[in-house]
Write a protein that holds these residues in place. Sequence first.
Motif, short mmCIF file in Angstrom:
data_model
loop_
_atom_site.label_atom_id
_atom_site.label_comp_id
_atom_site.label_asym_id
_atom_site.label_seq_id
_atom_site.Cartn_x
_atom_site.Cartn_y
_atom_site.Cartn_z
N GLU A 19 20.25 -11.31 40.91
CA GLU A 19 20.91 -12.61 40.82
C GLU A 19 22.42 -12.41 40.69
O GLU A 19 22.90 -11.68 39.82
N GLY A 20 23.17 -13.04 41.57
CA GLY A 20 24.61 -12.86 41.59
C GLY A 20 25.33 -13.73 40.58
O GLY A 20 24.72 -14.50 39.85
N SER A 21 26.63 -13.58 40.53
CA SER A 21 27.44 -14.38 39.60
C SER A 21 27.75 -15.74 40.21
O SER A 21 27.64 -15.95 41.42
N VAL A 22 28.11 -16.66 39.37
CA VAL A 22 28.48 -18.01 39.79
C VAL A 22 29.88 -18.29 39.27
O VAL A 22 30.34 -17.69 38.30
N MET A 23 30.57 -19.18 39.92
CA MET A 23 31.91 -19.56 39.49
C MET A 23 31.82 -20.83 38.66
O MET A 23 31.40 -21.88 39.15
N LEU A 24 32.17 -20.74 37.40
CA LEU A 24 32.13 -21.87 36.49
C LEU A 24 33.55 -22.25 36.08
O LEU A 24 34.31 -21.40 35.64
N PHE A 48 26.79 -15.19 31.02
CA PHE A 48 27.48 -14.02 30.48
C PHE A 48 28.43 -13.53 31.56
O PHE A 48 28.02 -12.95 32.56
N ASN A 49 29.73 -13.81 31.38
CA ASN A 49 30.72 -13.50 32.43
C ASN A 49 30.26 -14.01 33.79
O ASN A 49 30.27 -13.30 34.80
N ASN A 50 29.83 -15.28 33.80
CA ASN A 50 29.43 -16.00 35.02
C ASN A 50 28.11 -15.52 35.63
O ASN A 50 27.75 -15.94 36.72
N ARG A 51 27.39 -14.67 34.93
CA ARG A 51 26.04 -14.29 35.36
C ARG A 51 25.07 -14.89 34.36
O ARG A 51 25.28 -14.79 33.15
N LYS A 52 24.00 -15.50 34.86
CA LYS A 52 23.05 -16.11 33.95
C LYS A 52 22.45 -15.04 33.04
O LYS A 52 21.92 -14.04 33.50
N TYR A 53 22.56 -15.28 31.74
CA TYR A 53 22.00 -14.36 30.76
C TYR A 53 20.50 -14.57 30.69
O TYR A 53 20.03 -15.67 30.41
N ASP A 54 19.76 -13.52 30.92
CA ASP A 54 18.30 -13.64 30.93
C ASP A 54 17.66 -12.69 29.93
O ASP A 54 16.51 -12.30 30.08
N GLY A 55 18.41 -12.31 28.91
CA GLY A 55 17.86 -11.47 27.86
C GLY A 55 17.34 -12.31 26.71
O GLY A 55 17.37 -13.55 26.75
N PRO A 56 16.85 -11.68 25.66
CA PRO A 56 16.38 -12.42 24.48
C PRO A 56 17.49 -13.27 23.88
O PRO A 56 18.62 -12.80 23.70
N MET A 57 17.17 -14.52 23.57
CA MET A 57 18.16 -15.45 23.02
C MET A 57 18.28 -15.21 21.52
O MET A 57 17.80 -15.99 20.69
N HIS A 58 18.99 -14.15 21.19
CA HIS A 58 19.04 -13.67 19.82
C HIS A 58 20.35 -12.89 19.66
O HIS A 58 20.73 -12.13 20.55
N PRO A 59 21.07 -13.10 18.55
CA PRO A 59 22.37 -12.42 18.39
C PRO A 59 22.31 -10.92 18.59
O PRO A 59 23.21 -10.33 19.18
N LYS A 60 21.27 -10.30 18.09
CA LYS A 60 21.14 -8.84 18.19
C LYS A 60 21.26 -8.38 19.64
O LYS A 60 21.98 -7.41 19.94
N TYR A 61 20.59 -9.07 20.54
CA TYR A 61 20.56 -8.64 21.94
C TYR A 61 21.77 -9.14 22.71
O TYR A 61 22.29 -8.43 23.58
#
Length: 328
Positions: A154-159, A302-315
């Motif tokens: 998945e590529g980056s998007v311009m926001l 995350f820097n214009n890339r959809k973050y798909d990791g665990p929704m948790h501060p640690k990660y």
Amino acid sequence: MTRLVKAGVESFDELPYNLRVSKAYWLVALFCAPLLMGGACEKKSPTDTGAMPAIDHAADGSAAASDNGPVDSTPLPNVDVSKLGDDKKALFYKLVGSLSSPCGKAHSLRTSFTSDTSCKRAPFAVRYVMALIEDEATEPQVRDEYEKKYKSTEGSVMLDTTKAPHDGPDDAPVRLTEFYDYGCPHCRDFRPMMQQVVKDEAGKVVEYFMMFPLEKHVDSRSAAQAAFAAAAQGKFDEMHALLFEKQPEQDHAHVTEMAKSLGLDMAKFEQVYSDPATAEHVASDLAQGEKAGVDATPTLFFNNRKYDGPMHPKYIEMWVDEEIAVNR
């Protein structure tokens, strides 16, 4: 946001088990529970269970092969596995020997870590695998999270965040853009987690707030307009917190009372709240989110890339630290 399970529910207690559901991140450590990551408010009511669970990836052949031959359990330099029980330790060595390089090389994560000095991501990838195992993720779940992080196409998007309220310095090396809905209880629960990330990574991250009012939350647009009206008087943070605290009472009458409680100039508040330009601003945020593929709240970029990791501060903080180190 791609999820292991589409919840389609409105409160934490209704959520089924999956890797991404968490009530509050500190409760995980407090009760030594399995890692359960954040729920979401869906744009549309789901008609099925949604994305294929991680465990199914093993069956469909998408998981890396690791089942043949002995596992290399040679200790990795400077990697402490003493906190892992025997089963978890065995899983850790199995995974680092079978997962592919996080740098796209034709070798394993173990080889990247021990031999490929050009792969700056390798130490972070090993740490990522270790953390997931410590937090009770199963082998298929670890493989799924690893694939999403290091092999996503998945590529980056311009926001355009030039008009978005934000927390953190504009020149921070990591931009976190959150699309959220003031009527969504999961966004409310996610707020202290993001506050923790911004605090822990002070100077390294900036969080931008983008409105994504869902149709099923009828007063979300009113809340978004109230937030912008408060921001015009330098009180976005205060209104932002209050709107979540008073959820779901966010119609015009209720946000007016909130504005009064914050000591805002009510004539100015009402002027901005009712200004068509404010409604257009909300609509613009929503349109940007839809164009970027947002289908649930909260969704983090995350820097214009959809973050798909665990929704948790640690990660999230692991991603931040890795991004800064790799692009240093």
